[in-house]
Motif scaffolding. Structure first.
Motif, PDB file in Angstrom:
ATOM      1  N   LYS A 441      -4.896  40.420 -24.122  1.00 57.02           N
ATOM      2  CA  LYS A 441      -4.148  41.057 -23.045  1.00 57.02           C
ATOM      3  C   LYS A 441      -4.555  42.527 -22.949  1.00 57.02           C
ATOM      4  CE  LYS A 441      -0.037  40.054 -24.791  1.00 57.02           C
ATOM      5  NZ  LYS A 441       0.285  41.459 -24.870  1.00 57.02           N
ATOM      6  N   ASP A 557      -3.557  47.433 -13.207  1.00 54.99           N
ATOM      7  CA  ASP A 557      -3.134  46.316 -12.348  1.00 54.99           C
ATOM      8  C   ASP A 557      -4.323  45.696 -11.630  1.00 54.99           C
ATOM      9  OD1 ASP A 557      -0.517  46.683 -13.115  1.00 54.99           O
ATOM     10  OD2 ASP A 557       0.024  47.895 -11.371  1.00 54.99           O
ATOM     11  N   ASN A 560      -6.245  43.432 -14.033  1.00 54.01           N
ATOM     12  CA  ASN A 560      -5.577  42.135 -14.149  1.00 54.01           C
ATOM     13  C   ASN A 560      -5.813  41.284 -12.903  1.00 54.01           C
ATOM     14  OD1 ASN A 560      -4.467  41.877 -16.688  1.00 54.01           O
ATOM     15  ND2 ASN A 560      -2.499  42.748 -16.142  1.00 54.01           N
ATOM     16  N   ASN A 674      -5.057  34.372 -23.643  1.00 55.56           N
ATOM     17  CA  ASN A 674      -4.322  35.532 -23.144  1.00 55.56           C
ATOM     18  C   ASN A 674      -5.066  36.314 -22.082  1.00 55.56           C
ATOM     19  OD1 ASN A 674      -2.074  35.023 -24.695  1.00 55.56           O
ATOM     20  ND2 ASN A 674      -2.672  36.420 -26.350  1.00 55.56           N
ATOM     21  N   HIS A 678      -1.540  36.715 -17.698  1.00 58.68           N
ATOM     22  CA  HIS A 678      -0.789  37.532 -16.748  1.00 58.68           C
ATOM     23  C   HIS A 678      -0.571  36.843 -15.408  1.00 58.68           C
ATOM     24  CE1 HIS A 678      -5.091  38.427 -16.227  1.00 58.68           C
ATOM     25  NE2 HIS A 678      -4.807  38.580 -14.939  1.00 58.68           N
ATOM     26  N   VAL A 681       2.988  34.928 -15.935  1.00 61.83           N
ATOM     27  CA  VAL A 681       4.162  35.507 -16.594  1.00 61.83           C
ATOM     28  C   VAL A 681       5.426  35.352 -15.768  1.00 61.83           C
ATOM     29  CG1 VAL A 681       5.196  37.666 -17.383  1.00 61.83           C
ATOM     30  CG2 VAL A 681       2.847  37.106 -18.035  1.00 61.83           C
ATOM     31  N   GLU A 682       5.381  35.707 -14.480  1.00 59.64           N
ATOM     32  CA  GLU A 682       6.603  35.627 -13.659  1.00 59.64           C
ATOM     33  C   GLU A 682       7.135  34.196 -13.582  1.00 59.64           C
ATOM     34  OE1 GLU A 682       3.939  37.319 -12.743  1.00 59.64           O
ATOM     35  OE2 GLU A 682       4.605  39.408 -12.445  1.00 59.64           O
ATOM     36  N   PHE A 716       3.953  42.680 -21.403  1.00 60.79           N
ATOM     37  CA  PHE A 716       3.197  42.290 -20.213  1.00 60.79           C
ATOM     38  C   PHE A 716       3.281  43.394 -19.163  1.00 60.79           C
ATOM     39  CE2 PHE A 716       5.167  38.384 -21.986  1.00 60.79           C
ATOM     40  CZ  PHE A 716       4.008  37.793 -22.474  1.00 60.79           C
ATOM     41  N   ARG A 717       2.299  43.388 -18.277  1.00 59.48           N
ATOM     42  CA  ARG A 717       2.313  44.335 -17.164  1.00 59.48           C
ATOM     43  C   ARG A 717       3.057  43.688 -15.995  1.00 59.48           C
ATOM     44  NH1 ARG A 717      -0.032  48.802 -17.386  1.00 59.48           N
ATOM     45  NH2 ARG A 717       0.159  49.018 -15.130  1.00 59.48           N
ATOM     46  N   PHE A 718       4.163  44.285 -15.623  1.00 58.19           N
ATOM     47  CA  PHE A 718       4.923  43.817 -14.470  1.00 58.19           C
ATOM     48  C   PHE A 718       4.625  44.722 -13.277  1.00 58.19           C
ATOM     49  CE2 PHE A 718       7.421  42.367 -18.129  1.00 58.19           C
ATOM     50  CZ  PHE A 718       7.565  41.023 -17.814  1.00 58.19           C
TER      51      PHE A 718
END
Length: 872
Positions: A441, A557, A560, A674, A678, A681-682, A716-718
């Motif tokens: 990640k 972002d 990703n 990994n 991403h 994740v949601e 995690f990157r949101f």
């Protein structure tokens, strides 16, 4: 003038053509160049404009226009070859001169549908260089002014436009030099090479010789805009405009001119900002002279000194090593085109992801292959060890200390050096994550060096700085074994030459493909506009920090977003998210196809190797990925019909085989999985919220997702562009449209599903992607019991928690071996500090409200409640 043709196309001597054809065939020609010239020829007359008179350039251009069926060249300046001049100007014309002027020949060539080659300058001779003493200052002598005047007259009489098409052959990849080298007096400098030097450059650089097309100039439009100017002024303006376009194309390949390293250091030490810091540091213990000496030493330790022989040697070595270790490096042509345009328009700052030491080589490898200027790479000083440090430095690396807080002089030296690189136009490559990610990640961005680069970019207003996010992905990293040891609690091994020699067994395996993807190229103007900040004058610290933070997060972002799904990452995800003991080859393919379908609908990029020409899953790519993991002992291949233990004797993946992931190898395989986690994740958070509780009311599910998002904030990157409610609604809508969930009577329930799997099947798949993280946080929560005896430092607490995690795994309290991971446990402890469970004041200690075993067990119970029902 009569209709009789006075000019004809060049027909080379058959022997000469046989000699140069195999070499000119190697010249890289962009298909866009062919299409552009063909389009211009359909709309008007084409005049190829080249910079300095060189018959090799003419022969190559003539050959390529014929090869691609473009308008034939019927006119060229006098090439100063006397009896060897082409196009009827050779020995016959020398004996029987024709009373025809160059003006008439040019007009005849264009009026009969041909094209012309116009050289604007004649390269300086030996006496010119001797007279000035510096070949780099010799600009070349006027050659094409009279013919430019002829074109003005023709355009004034013609309806159809005449297009001037700047062309430049880049015979050498090496940059120009400031100053004179001995051979420059005989062969001409690199920027004004003689035919002899051109031939030598071609043989040395034949794999990278390229024909570059500059921005065409519509002569009709130019004259309309230059109305009222004298003819001399118009000639000068046109000539300089074309020369600028030619030079911009050449610089987009070779980069800025070089200076001697010592001269660069001297100039940097004279930088006003650095001088101000030195003056401020002068005191009784530090004289100005001593501080300047220290600054010179710091620069010598820091500075990159690219050297052409080393780069050429590395090119040969990388070609052989990459082909031995990897199945290839993949990139998209559109990404390269965007980088090329950016390199032409400004200074590139490349911001790649960082998962392996190989990252230091990938962009240079691709840029070298694609004839882009090689970047100067910011590397940690831990890599500056003998003999690798010297090789990397001569290959373009500059070494920065890992930490220099409190050392004002060193910080000022680094700042001055970075400013100098940007001002000179060098592309810079730096890794915002700081160190390599061991988990696959992205790591949180570190803004220190980026802040320096942004400060420098703001001060260099005459040349735009463009920031390019780059995703570098691996099907499997070569450091998998060392990462596994570190993730399990082992200490990081120090890099040294002995360590590299021990890595020679890497050559026994192939580690799949490397994928390079480029995100949206960003500018400071765009970022400041998003924030409502005007880039005029000095920025207050708060606004500058806002720009640095926004740009850094946008870069991560983008990385990703453009990360490509590879056969290795897709296979690893499927192998780690089922709950069976083993998975058959047929089940693996079916699951991979379904997951790939979801990723496709999300808009994820995919590796070319993953799909067929029709866009379907290329099944062999999954078989190849499993075989790669088996060859590196991460997966065991079984054939139930063979052997008492079911192991397939030939170890070959394929139909009928079953695949088992060794428990102790799940951590290594998790790194490959990994890389694409991403994307899910949601959806995985919604699935966990639904499957872990009987209360599936819409409000309850939303609040559980909110709680999970806060818990995993550092994991995690949101998205930062929308509030939680909007992101949740987008995710819910996407899952509903895919028939994965439905809303009935105010509750969320599994939907009918898609692609042969029910809605519940999809929810279980998504949830299983994050189960290991929930389990890791559960381990960390129980580990807080160690604080009952008093505060502990992070290192000691993580060590105890790792041991506890191993016990929980062996006792069957947790399901996933990869949950026992040092980086994840560290993130969990930091998350607990943010949630107020613990205090972190040099050491960790329990917060007053959670001091006691019952409170700590309550934290663990709360986290365990997020596991899907039925999980251990």
């Amino acid at each position: 003038m009569s209709d009789r043709e006075l000019t004809r196309t060049y027909e080379p001597n058959p022997v000469l053509r046989a000699v140069y054809r195999p070499f000119f065939d190697k010249i890289q020609v962009d298909e866009a160049w062919v299409a552009a010239v063909r389009d211009l020829a359909a709309r008007g007359s084409v005049v190829y404009v080249l910079r300095n008179l060189n018959f090799i350039d003419f022969l190559a251009l003539d050959y390529l226009t014929k090869r691609y069926g473009l308008p034939r060249i019927r006119f060229v300046n006098d090439l100063r070859l006397w009896i060897l001049n082409p196009l009827g100007k050779g020995w016959l014309n020398a004996l029987f001169p024709k009373p025809i002027t160059a003006r008439e020949e040019l007009e005849d060539a264009l009026s009969h549908g041909g094209s012309a080659a116009l050289f604007l300058k004649r390269p300086p001779g030996v006496f010119d260089a001797v007279a000035t003493g510096r070949t780099s200052n010799v600009r070349g002598r006027t050659e094409g002014d009279d013919l430019v005047r002829t074109l003005f007259g023709m355009q004034a009489r013609a309806e159809r436009p005449i297009f001037l098409v700047p062309q430049v052959f880049v015979w050498s990849r090496f940059p120009d030099t400031r100053g004179t080298e001995p051979f420059d007096f005989l062969l001409g400098p690199r920027e004004w090479p003689s035919p002899a030097r051109t031939i030598a450059q071609f043989f040395y650089n034949y794999r990278h010789v390229e024909l570059k097309l500059g921005e065409p100039l519509d002569l009709k439009a130019f004259l309309a805009g230059a109305n009222g100017l004298s003819e001399t002024t118009r000639v000068r303006r046109l000539t300089y405009a074309v020369l600028r376009r030619l030079e911009r194309e050449r610089r987009s390949v070779i980069g800025p001119a070089e200076k001697a390293p010592e001269r660069v250091r001297q100039e940097i030490v004279r930088n006003p900002r650095l001088r101000a810091v030195i003056d401020d540091l002068v005191d009784e213990r530090n004289s100005r002279y001593a501080l300047e000496i220290r600054a010179h030493e710091m620069l010598r330790e820091l500075q990159a000194t690219p050297e052409r022989t080393t780069i050429k040697g590395l090119e040969v070595l990388f070609d052989r090593v990459f082909q031995r270790i990897y199945a290839g490096v993949e990139w998209e042509k559109s990404d390269i085109d965007r980088l090329r345009h950016a390199a032409r328009d400004g200074t590139l700052v490349l911001l790649p992801s960082h998962k392996s030491h190989v990252d230091y080589l990938i962009l240079s490898y691709v840029f070298n292959q694609q004839n882009l200027p090689l970047p100067l790479i910011a590397a940690g000083d831990n890599l500056n060890f003998f003999p690798v440090g010297g090789i990397f430095r001569r290959g373009g690396a500059f070494f920065i200390r890992r930490a220099f807080r409190g050392d004002r002089l060193y910080a000022a030296v680094v700042d001055a050096y970075v400013r100098r690189l940007l001002r000179d136009g060098y592309p810079i490559e730096l890794f915002m994550e700081g160190g390599r990610s061991r988990t696959g990640k992205l790591l949180p961005p570190k803004f220190g060096l980026l802040s320096m680069v942004i400060d420098a970019a703001l001060s260099v207003s005459e040349r735009p700085t463009l920031f390019a996010p780059v995703s570098i992905g691996y099907e499997q990293v070569i450091e998998a074994k060392s990462y596994e040891r570190e993730l399990s609690g082992g200490e990081k091994a120090k890099e040294d030459a002995a360590g590299l020699l021990k890595s020679r067994d890497l050559l026994r395996h192939r580690y799949g493909r490397i994928s390079m993807q480029v995100g949206q190229i960003l500018t400071l103007q765009e970022i400041s506009a998003e924030l409502g900040i005007r880039l005029e004058g000095p920025l207050p610290p708060a606004k500058r920090r806002a720009i640095v933070t926004r740009l850094g997060n946008r870069v991560m972002d983008e990385i990703n977003r453009v990360t490509a799904v590879t056969p290795g990452s897709l296979t690893a995800l499927v192998l780690l998210t089922h709950r069976q003991r083993g998975l058959s080859h047929e089940d693996l393919l079916a699951r991979a196809e379904r997951v790939l379908g979801v990723l496709t609908r999300m808009g994820a990029r995919t590796s070319p190797a993953l799909r067929t020409e029709t866009g379907a899953l290329r099944r062999d790519s999954i078989r190849e990925a499993v075989q790669m993991f088996a060859d590196t002992e991460l997966v065991r291949i079984h054939l139930p019909a063979q052997g008492a233990d079911g192991r397939r004797s030939d170890g070959v993946a394929g139909p009928g085989a079953h695949y088992v992931v060794e428990e102790e190898k799940r951590l290594s395989l998790d790194t490959s999985k990994n890389a694409i986690i991403h994307f899910f994740v949601e959806r995985a958070l919604v699935a966990l919220a639904l499957l872990s509780s009987d209360d599936s009311t819409t409000d309850a599910v939303r609040e559980r997702v909110r709680a999970l998002s806060r818990l995993f904030k550092l994991e995690f990157r949101f998205r930062a562009d929308q509030p939680f409610e909007a992101i949740f609604e987008d995710t819910r809508r996407s899952m509903a449209e895919a028939l994965e969930i439905e809303t009935r009577d105010g509750r969320y329930v599994p939907g009918p599903g898609h692609d042969g799997s029910s809605g519940r099947d999809w929810l279980e798949l998504y949830a299983s992607i994050l189960v290991s993280f929930v389990e890791a946080y559960r381990i960390a929560a129980r580990g807080l019991l160690a604080l009952e005896r008093g505060p502990l430092g992070e290192k000691e607490l993580v060590k105890k928690t790792l041991a506890l995690g191993n016990e929980m795994f062996l006792a069957g309290e947790i399901e996933r071996r990869e949950a026992v991971s040092k980086p994840t446990l560290r993130n969990a402890l930091q998350a607990f500090a943010e949630q107020g469970f613990v205090l972190n004041r040099d050491n960790y200690l329990l917060a007053p409200d959670y001091a006691g075993p019952e409170a700590v067990r309550g934290i663990e119970a709360q986290i365990a409640s997020y596991l899907p029902r039925g999980s251990t």
